[in-house]
Design a protein around this motif. Structure first.
Motif, PDB file in Angstrom:
ATOM      1  N   SER A 117       0.824  -1.213   0.000  1.00  0.00           N
ATOM      2  CA  SER A 117       0.000   0.000   0.000  1.00  0.00           C
ATOM      3  C   SER A 117       0.855   1.258   0.000  1.00  0.00           C
ATOM      4  N   VAL A 118       2.099   1.169   0.499  1.00  0.00           N
ATOM      5  CA  VAL A 118       2.951   2.355   0.508  1.00  0.00           C
ATOM      6  C   VAL A 118       3.249   2.806  -0.922  1.00  0.00           C
ATOM      7  N   PHE A 119       3.402   1.872  -1.828  1.00  0.00           N
ATOM      8  CA  PHE A 119       3.692   2.239  -3.212  1.00  0.00           C
ATOM      9  C   PHE A 119       2.427   2.613  -3.974  1.00  0.00           C
ATOM     10  N   ALA A 120       1.309   2.020  -3.588  1.00  0.00           N
ATOM     11  CA  ALA A 120       0.036   2.453  -4.170  1.00  0.00           C
ATOM     12  C   ALA A 120      -0.289   3.878  -3.734  1.00  0.00           C
ATOM     13  N   ALA A 121       0.085   4.221  -2.504  1.00  0.00           N
ATOM     14  CA  ALA A 121      -0.150   5.587  -2.014  1.00  0.00           C
ATOM     15  C   ALA A 121       0.714   6.585  -2.774  1.00  0.00           C
ATOM     16  N   ALA A 122       1.977   6.241  -3.004  1.00  0.00           N
ATOM     17  CA  ALA A 122       2.849   7.132  -3.777  1.00  0.00           C
ATOM     18  C   ALA A 122       2.314   7.317  -5.186  1.00  0.00           C
ATOM     19  N   ALA A 123       1.799   6.231  -5.764  1.00  0.00           N
ATOM     20  CA  ALA A 123       1.213   6.330  -7.104  1.00  0.00           C
ATOM     21  C   ALA A 123      -0.015   7.227  -7.089  1.00  0.00           C
ATOM     22  N   ALA A 124      -0.794   7.138  -6.023  1.00  0.00           N
ATOM     23  CA  ALA A 124      -2.024   7.940  -5.932  1.00  0.00           C
ATOM     24  C   ALA A 124      -1.722   9.437  -5.916  1.00  0.00           C
ATOM     25  N   VAL A 125      -0.656   9.820  -5.201  1.00  0.00           N
ATOM     26  CA  VAL A 125      -0.318  11.249  -5.136  1.00  0.00           C
ATOM     27  C   VAL A 125       0.659  11.653  -6.233  1.00  0.00           C
ATOM     28  N   LYS A 126       1.061  10.661  -7.057  1.00  0.00           N
ATOM     29  CA  LYS A 126       1.950  10.911  -8.202  1.00  0.00           C
ATOM     30  C   LYS A 126       3.267  11.564  -7.768  1.00  0.00           C
ATOM     31  N   VAL A 191       2.528  16.787   4.086  1.00  0.00           N
ATOM     32  CA  VAL A 191       2.010  15.476   4.493  1.00  0.00           C
ATOM     33  C   VAL A 191       0.859  15.115   3.574  1.00  0.00           C
ATOM     34  N   ALA A 192       0.797  13.858   3.193  1.00  0.00           N
ATOM     35  CA  ALA A 192      -0.368  13.346   2.462  1.00  0.00           C
ATOM     36  C   ALA A 192      -0.896  12.133   3.210  1.00  0.00           C
ATOM     37  N   VAL A 193      -2.199  12.051   3.359  1.00  0.00           N
ATOM     38  CA  VAL A 193      -2.849  10.872   3.934  1.00  0.00           C
ATOM     39  C   VAL A 193      -3.692  10.250   2.832  1.00  0.00           C
ATOM     40  N   HIS A 203      -9.270   8.016  -1.105  1.00  0.00           N
ATOM     41  CA  HIS A 203      -9.428   9.435  -0.774  1.00  0.00           C
ATOM     42  C   HIS A 203      -8.076   9.983  -0.342  1.00  0.00           C
ATOM     43  N   ILE A 204      -7.713  11.142  -0.860  1.00  0.00           N
ATOM     44  CA  ILE A 204      -6.406  11.738  -0.590  1.00  0.00           C
ATOM     45  C   ILE A 204      -6.584  13.069   0.128  1.00  0.00           C
ATOM     46  N   LEU A 205      -5.843  13.242   1.223  1.00  0.00           N
ATOM     47  CA  LEU A 205      -5.772  14.523   1.925  1.00  0.00           C
ATOM     48  C   LEU A 205      -4.339  15.026   1.814  1.00  0.00           C
ATOM     49  N   GLU A 206      -4.163  16.294   1.478  1.00  0.00           N
ATOM     50  CA  GLU A 206      -2.832  16.882   1.352  1.00  0.00           C
ATOM     51  C   GLU A 206      -2.764  18.139   2.200  1.00  0.00           C
ATOM     52  N   GLY A 207      -1.722  18.235   3.014  1.00  0.00           N
ATOM     53  CA  GLY A 207      -1.544  19.399   3.867  1.00  0.00           C
ATOM     54  C   GLY A 207      -0.122  19.457   4.373  1.00  0.00           C
ATOM     55  N   THR A 208       0.041  19.956   5.591  1.00  0.00           N
ATOM     56  CA  THR A 208       1.349  20.028   6.243  1.00  0.00           C
ATOM     57  C   THR A 208       1.194  19.509   7.665  1.00  0.00           C
ATOM     58  N   LEU A 209       2.301  19.456   8.384  1.00  0.00           N
ATOM     59  CA  LEU A 209       2.225  19.039   9.786  1.00  0.00           C
ATOM     60  C   LEU A 209       1.400  20.014  10.623  1.00  0.00           C
ATOM     61  N   GLU A 210       1.183  21.198  10.110  1.00  0.00           N
ATOM     62  CA  GLU A 210       0.355  22.181  10.820  1.00  0.00           C
ATOM     63  C   GLU A 210      -1.134  21.971  10.560  1.00  0.00           C
ATOM     64  N   LEU A 228       2.037   9.808   4.485  1.00  0.00           N
ATOM     65  CA  LEU A 228       3.289  10.080   3.774  1.00  0.00           C
ATOM     66  C   LEU A 228       3.819  11.442   4.217  1.00  0.00           C
ATOM     67  N   VAL A 229       5.101  11.500   4.522  1.00  0.00           N
ATOM     68  CA  VAL A 229       5.695  12.711   5.088  1.00  0.00           C
ATOM     69  C   VAL A 229       7.026  13.005   4.407  1.00  0.00           C
ATOM     70  N   GLY A 230       7.264  14.276   4.105  1.00  0.00           N
ATOM     71  CA  GLY A 230       8.581  14.647   3.611  1.00  0.00           C
ATOM     72  C   GLY A 230       8.548  15.635   2.468  1.00  0.00           C
ATOM     73  N   ASP A 231       9.699  16.216   2.193  1.00  0.00           N
ATOM     74  CA  ASP A 231       9.802  17.235   1.147  1.00  0.00           C
ATOM     75  C   ASP A 231       9.612  16.669  -0.251  1.00  0.00           C
ATOM     76  N   PHE A 232       9.684  15.346  -0.404  1.00  0.00           N
ATOM     77  CA  PHE A 232       9.439  14.752  -1.726  1.00  0.00           C
ATOM     78  C   PHE A 232       8.035  15.078  -2.219  1.00  0.00           C
ATOM     79  N   LEU A 233       7.125  15.388  -1.300  1.00  0.00           N
ATOM     80  CA  LEU A 233       5.756  15.724  -1.680  1.00  0.00           C
ATOM     81  C   LEU A 233       5.637  17.119  -2.281  1.00  0.00           C
ATOM     82  N   ARG A 234       6.668  17.940  -2.075  1.00  0.00           N
ATOM     83  CA  ARG A 234       6.618  19.331  -2.547  1.00  0.00           C
ATOM     84  C   ARG A 234       7.687  19.634  -3.586  1.00  0.00           C
ATOM     85  N   ASP A 235       8.915  19.184  -3.339  1.00  0.00           N
ATOM     86  CA  ASP A 235      10.041  19.543  -4.187  1.00  0.00           C
ATOM     87  C   ASP A 235      10.131  18.631  -5.404  1.00  0.00           C
TER      88      ASP A 235
END
Length: 256
Positions: A117-126, A191-193, A203-210, A228-235
């Motif tokens: 599921s970790v790789f399916a999640a990465a695929a979901a958020v591209k 962060v993405a959930v 269902h995808i939620l995208e935000g930050t630790l705040e 999912l957590v980290g700068d890979f989601l932004r950079d």
């Protein structure tokens, strides 16, 4: 293949989408005469790969001993047995204890990996976990709960690395997860959930630790989610060397 000689096969069903089971896993189900599946997690549509009329057992309400007894009974009858786990069975699949029990009974077995599921999640958020000059490390972990986590693997310690991270089995305690992560990551870390990655109701939620704690609580997500957590989601990272026209490697001479 070698695993075909084993009377018991542990098979990864993938993250949910029935088309994401491997060809080898699908073949194992087609040939099985007895299947024990994790009914609380495995998409029942995956069982369509099984032959009609075979013995199917839902392990959701079974103990380890009961599950192993069903496998052993099938082996004694000369059946091909599949133990079907969600995702990849090597990640939070609790297969080691089952394999140990089979070894004690003198029963051989094989393992067919699956898509986690970790790789399916990465695929979901591209997104890609390992971006040059952003992160080259992916940490798979979980928050301590009824199943403890070794002290040296405490989430606050892992967060100090600020690597790409995927957190399993913890969304029900999102407040604690966020508070712990903030001991290592900056508060604006993305962060993405991803709830039920690859399922029809994904269902995808995208935000930050705040912001992510409130988003998760408002969405009512309590289980079946990857954090999912980290700068890979932004950079975007820098260009990889592998496809850089200036870079020479075994298969191509660079222009420089």
């Amino acid at each position: 293949m070698a695993e075909n000689i084993n009377p018991v096969l542990f098979v990864g069903a993938g993250p949910g989408d029935p088309d994401l089971i491997t060809l080898k896993g699908k073949k194992a189900l087609e040939e099985a005469q007895r299947v024990i599946y994790a009914g609380s997690l495995v998409n029942p549509d995956i069982l369509r790969h099984c032959r009609e009329g075979i013995a199917l057992f839902d392990s959701a309400g079974l103990t380890l001993e009961e599950t192993v007894a069903i496998m052993a009974e099938g082996v004694q009858k000369g059946e091909k047995v599949v133990r079907l786990h969600t995702g990849d069975p090597s990640v939070y699949g609790a297969i080691q204890e089952q394999m140990q029990c089979l070894e004690e009974k003198g029963i051989t077995y094989g393992v067919i990996p699956g898509v986690s599921s970790v790789f399916a999640a990465a695929a979901a958020v591209k997104k890609e976990f390992t971006l040059p000059e952003v992160s080259q490390t992916l940490i798979l972990t979980r928050l301590a709960g009824r199943t403890p986590v070794p002290e040296k693997e405490d989430l606050a310690l892992l967060a100090q690395h600020q690597a790409s991270m995927a957190i399993f089995l913890s969304v029900q305690d999102i407040g604690e997860v966020v508070a712990t992560l903030r001991k290592g990551y900056p508060p604006n870390t993305p962060v993405a959930v991803v709830y039920r990655a690859s399922w029809p109701d994904q269902h995808i939620l995208e935000g930050t630790l705040e912001t992510i704690e409130n988003q998760v609580k408002e969405a009512g997500i309590r289980k079946h989610a990857q954090i999912l957590v980290g700068d890979f989601l932004r950079d975007q990272g820098t260009r990889s060397k592998l496809y850089d026209p200036e870079f020479t490697h075994e298969y191509r001479q660079g222009r420089s």
